[in-house]
Design a protein around this motif. Sequence first.
Motif, PDB file in Angstrom:
ATOM      1  N   ARG A 104       1.236  -1.268  -0.100  1.00  0.00           N
ATOM      2  CA  ARG A 104      -0.195   0.002   0.341  1.00  0.00           C
ATOM      3  C   ARG A 104       1.308   1.235   0.417  1.00  0.00           C
ATOM      4  N   THR A 105       0.221   2.657  -0.949  1.00  0.00           N
ATOM      5  CA  THR A 105       0.613   3.684  -0.410  1.00  0.00           C
ATOM      6  C   THR A 105       1.638   3.616   0.428  1.00  0.00           C
ATOM      7  N   ASP A 106       0.158   3.989   1.567  1.00  0.00           N
ATOM      8  CA  ASP A 106       0.259   4.491   3.009  1.00  0.00           C
ATOM      9  C   ASP A 106      -0.195   3.561   3.890  1.00  0.00           C
ATOM     10  N   GLU A 107      -0.185   3.438   4.952  1.00  0.00           N
ATOM     11  CA  GLU A 107      -0.734   2.802   6.109  1.00  0.00           C
ATOM     12  C   GLU A 107      -2.437   3.020   5.911  1.00  0.00           C
TER      13      GLU A 107
ATOM     14  N   CYS B 180      -6.382   1.703  -4.095  1.00  0.00           N
ATOM     15  CA  CYS B 180      -7.124   3.236  -4.138  1.00  0.00           C
ATOM     16  C   CYS B 180      -5.094   3.225  -3.567  1.00  0.00           C
ATOM     17  N   ILE B 181      -4.908   4.806  -4.138  1.00  0.00           N
ATOM     18  CA  ILE B 181      -3.738   5.440  -4.181  1.00  0.00           C
ATOM     19  C   ILE B 181      -3.210   6.104  -2.991  1.00  0.00           C
ATOM     20  N   CYS B 182      -2.872   6.282  -1.988  1.00  0.00           N
ATOM     21  CA  CYS B 182      -2.652   8.093  -0.208  1.00  0.00           C
ATOM     22  C   CYS B 182      -1.800   8.286  -0.702  1.00  0.00           C
ATOM     23  N   ALA B 183      -2.242   9.585  -0.317  1.00  0.00           N
ATOM     24  CA  ALA B 183      -1.227  10.473  -0.262  1.00  0.00           C
ATOM     25  C   ALA B 183      -0.999  11.131   0.961  1.00  0.00           C
ATOM     26  N   ARG B 184      -0.372  10.428   2.352  1.00  0.00           N
ATOM     27  CA  ARG B 184      -0.514  11.200   3.172  1.00  0.00           C
ATOM     28  C   ARG B 184      -0.411  12.674   3.906  1.00  0.00           C
TER      29      ARG B 184
END
Length: 357
Positions: free
Chosen positions: A40-43, A49-53
Amino acid sequence: MREKMWIFYSADNPKCVFSLWNHWCWCYAALVCLLFSPVRTDEGCPSSCICARDSGTVTCRDGEDTEVPGDIPEWTSTLILRGRNISTLQRGTFMINGSELVITTLSLSYNGIQAIEPYAFLGLSRMHLLDLSHNQLESISARAFHGLFELRSLYLNYSILPAATAQLSIALNTHSLRHLHRLELAGNGLKSIPLMRLDIYNLHGLVLINNSLENIGRENVTNLYQQRRLRVYLSLNPFRCTCELEAFYYWLKNSSQCPDAGRLLCSEPEAKRGIPVEKLREEDVDCMNENLEAVSYVFLGLVLALIGVVFLMVLYLNRGGIKRWLNNIREACRDQMEVYHYRYEQDSDPRLANVAV
């Protein structure tokens, strides 16, 4: 048996000792965690989905899911759902375990959404931008936008089907949208402005391009005059340039509230098709002139009818003299024809000709 040791020297500490055995244990544990942890892109990021915290953005595109992901991270400020099969936005769709999200931007375009149920956006009280463009909305609840007290921009371009037009007008007539700055309704086949009132909003921009507007009524024009800061975009509408357009025509001429005024073209009547609305002559939209022309034609018809009646009355009152006059003309014509007939007989009979000699 002694353990092998690494010894490092530094300016601050001349001798620092690390166990080689402990070093390899830590390396092995880190490798195992990397191999068996989900990619995953983020925890805490939803699947597909793609996450950018760092930016607070979660993007979910082109999936077969029929619902909004239920494990949206609590830190999400921008949620983009696009190209999915979400047919209905149900009550509290964006609530997570009964808690509100901090989402400020929500994009739901190209999802095939057909219905918005009451309180669908419950828990998004901090949202500033909502994009519902390019869907197929045929049912919109009167409380669809309830609770969006901080909403600034609402995009509904190419989304409203004819069955939902009246419902949209009711749904937008809510004090929950009192801080709305921009409303976009392009490409929905609207025949009138779907806002019952303009003074309940804080609108600065209203986009109504590429609809089916033939005219802006006098009441709406009056409301537009009162909302001086509002900018209305109206190009690509089939305006009917008759005298009924008078109030709207003078609003275009005297106001700067329509930035695309130069691109507003007449669609009817045929003689004025393609002419810019603001280039029309005043007499083209002057209902008084049209009324006077109609009255003049009616008056002319009455005068001609009166003359005809008088003429018939004269004929009726002089019917005896007219009859004698016609009889005299008939007798004169008959006498003349007898003379012609006698002369013809003489010319055709040679014996009568000799006698005459």
